[in-house]
Motif scaffolding. Structure first.
Motif, mmCIF file in Angstrom:
data_model
loop_
_atom_site.group_PDB
_atom_site.id
_atom_site.type_symbol
_atom_site.label_atom_id
_atom_site.label_comp_id
_atom_site.label_asym_id
_atom_site.label_seq_id
_atom_site.Cartn_x
_atom_site.Cartn_y
_atom_site.Cartn_z
ATOM 1 N N GLU A 165 32.047 76.576 -28.399
ATOM 2 C CA GLU A 165 33.001 76.155 -29.718
ATOM 3 C C GLU A 165 34.376 75.948 -29.570
ATOM 4 O O GLU A 165 34.891 75.236 -30.023
ATOM 5 C CB GLU A 165 32.634 77.046 -30.778
ATOM 6 N N VAL A 224 36.764 71.384 -18.573
ATOM 7 C CA VAL A 224 37.072 71.823 -19.935
ATOM 8 C C VAL A 224 38.434 71.735 -20.109
ATOM 9 O O VAL A 224 39.315 72.117 -19.485
ATOM 10 C CB VAL A 224 36.345 73.043 -20.549
ATOM 11 N N HIS A 267 36.085 72.182 -24.976
ATOM 12 C CA HIS A 267 35.850 71.085 -25.251
ATOM 13 C C HIS A 267 35.759 70.062 -23.905
ATOM 14 O O HIS A 267 36.627 70.420 -23.005
ATOM 15 C CB HIS A 267 36.984 69.952 -25.892
ATOM 16 N N HIS A 298 40.837 73.879 -23.125
ATOM 17 C CA HIS A 298 40.781 74.864 -24.113
ATOM 18 C C HIS A 298 41.941 75.468 -24.413
ATOM 19 O O HIS A 298 42.995 75.034 -24.050
ATOM 20 C CB HIS A 298 39.657 76.125 -23.699
#
Lengths: 332, 332
Positions: B104, B89, B107, B91
């Motif tokens: 949320e 991810v 990504h 972030h």
């Protein structure tokens, strides 16, 4: 037939600071006999414009020589097939009552019945074209957007106010140099708000007039106005910069650029300069857009017309001082 | 299972002038138990970027609190269905070895086989996206045009050089802070010419490198560089302005704007600022353009990778001093 004598203005000295009448002289010149390809034009209207101040500097206009400028006239004698007697033409051999032109240097004026001739020097001329190019090509003003125009009572400014209104702009705000002109802008020229720029910081006046900020600024001034407008711009605002009247008297020592220029990054702003002479191909668009409004009376050109060739220098100096509202034109 | 301890960097004081290591402190924090919807990420790479200097000022990052920054990591524990263990991810909960994220705020990284992970922080990340947006959306660089890039050895600069080459630019010129870096730009990074900006007026160096002038300037610096570039721009040149490293140490007293700003009018220039965070929708374009070149080896990302979380402050301060070539990244 006795040849007419042309009355002509020469630049005889260069100003340091603000120019004065002493920088100019009126001269009488015999009109030469025409050679093949030439026509004699009796001039009817001449434009006086801010850029001429720059031409008075070293490297601009020559001393004791013909000057240029936007001029309308009628052919009174001809040896050019394409310029028959009676033709109305636009040319740039200005500051004189009579000019000898060739077909290459004279443009036939389009025949817009019902439109006053002087409009070719105002809203259909260079100032109208400057406003049109600035608002449509450069700033790409969209309906309902908030527009700020500096030098709003001048030629470009009044044309911009009119054109923006016809384009469906939202708030239209102008700055000018006196309370009387500010009142004129809102009462007669279609501006929603206007202020005298002597009346406190420009950023503050803009925040009062447009609390939600500016989408577009049409800059005719630079300096403090540019700084104030950058401060009041919304994110992704656009600034179309088409000249800087305030700077013309100080070319040796230009004013400080805006201290907040870095906000161009922080607000995603676009600052784009343009010279209208590089956008003459936009003229047909301008005609197509404006002529119907001129014919219908929805648009009345804003012009200050000074009567008499003898007053051309006075008109020019007055324009630099801001004595006009709308385009300053001399009727010869 | 024993909970890991996160090693974390806090800002403990604000710098006056250039920041130093004393403005930061390393702190050990227990990792809290996850609640539903959260995942624990072990961080692998962190980006250090010029904008962080601004965050050190009053109104930016809080003191003694978590800091932000672009980070890549792998999910090691999860209570979020969309973030299974093992997921890679992106972030922004940076400056720490472990981060607790929600779906949320994290990504999923696209799976580009054959592309090194760290590229998501360099040429596929914010710096590459800045270069892409500046060159394509803002400046609209066309094939064979002459490009000047300031801070050319930095993250955005090296990405811009690579991308411009792939876009078919003509001359590509870079400025940087040392002769060694200038040599690196021309020998290894595809620049046609490069100079040390300490080596005389920037306008003069640009005239030597590009006697026919610049079509496009990608500005990472402002100040003297912007003034020199305006001087060297061709008519209708475009300046994409995406930040100002040189100004970050002086926000209370920004440098004078270019004295020749008025040439924006005389040369029909466009000066457009942008914040890459407002152009994140351009990322798919960037991926589509660059990933094939990364896979083929035609493009090798230019990165300076500093090894070890304990060196994150050193890496950040080094980046501000210009110690890196290419994007500065910390491998945690």
């Amino acid at each position: 037939m006795s040849r007419p004598t042309a009355r002509v203005v020469h630049l005889v000295s260069r100003p340091s600071g603000a120019p004065s009448a002493e920088n100019f002289a009126f001269v009488d010149e015999p009109v030469p006999a025409l050679v093949a390809g030439e026509a004699l034009v009796e001039n009817l209207y001449q434009s006086v414009d801010p850029y001429m101040r720059e031409e008075m500097e070293e490297g601009g206009w020559e001393l004791h020589a013909p000057l240029e400028g936007r001029t309308l006239g009628r052919v009174v004698e001809t040896r050019a097939d394409t310029l028959p007697v009676g033709t109305l033409v636009f040319h740039r051999q200005a500051w004189r009552t009579h000019s000898v032109v060739t077909a290459e240097r004279a443009h036939l004026l389009p025949d817009f019945a019902g439109v006053p001739l002087s409009a070719h020097l105002s809203v259909l001329g260079g100032t109208g074209l400057s406003a049109w190019v600035g608002l449509t090509r450069i700033a790409r003003l969209r309906p309902d957007e908030t527009l700020f125009v500096s030098a709003a009572a001048g030629g470009v400014g009044t044309a911009a106010g009119r054109i923006a209104r016809l384009l469906g702009a939202g708030l239209v705000i102008g700055s000018t140099g006196s309370a009387a002109k500010a009142a004129h802008l809102t009462e007669h020229l279609g501006f929603d708000a206007a202020f005298d720029y002597h009346d406190g910081p420009i950023a503050d006046r803009l925040r009062e007039a447009a609390p939600d900020g500016l989408h577009v600024y049409l800059d005719n001034v630079g300096g403090d106005h540019l700084e104030g407008a950058i401060s009041a711009m919304r994110d992704r605002g656009r600034i179309a910069w088409c000249g800087a009247v305030a700077q013309y008297n100080n070319l040796q020592d230009p004013p400080a650029a805006p201290r907040n220029l870095y906000d161009v990054v922080g607000k995603n702003l676009r600052l784009e300069g343009f010279l209208v002479r590089d956008h003459l191909d936009a003229r047909p668009e301008l005609y197509d857009f404006l002529v119907p409004h001129l014919r219908s009376g929805a648009l009345v050109p804003d012009e200050t017309v000074v009567d008499g060739f003898d007053r051309v220098v006075e008109a020019f100096l007055g324009m630099l001082r801001g004595a006009n509202t709308g385009k300053m034109i001399v009727r010869i």
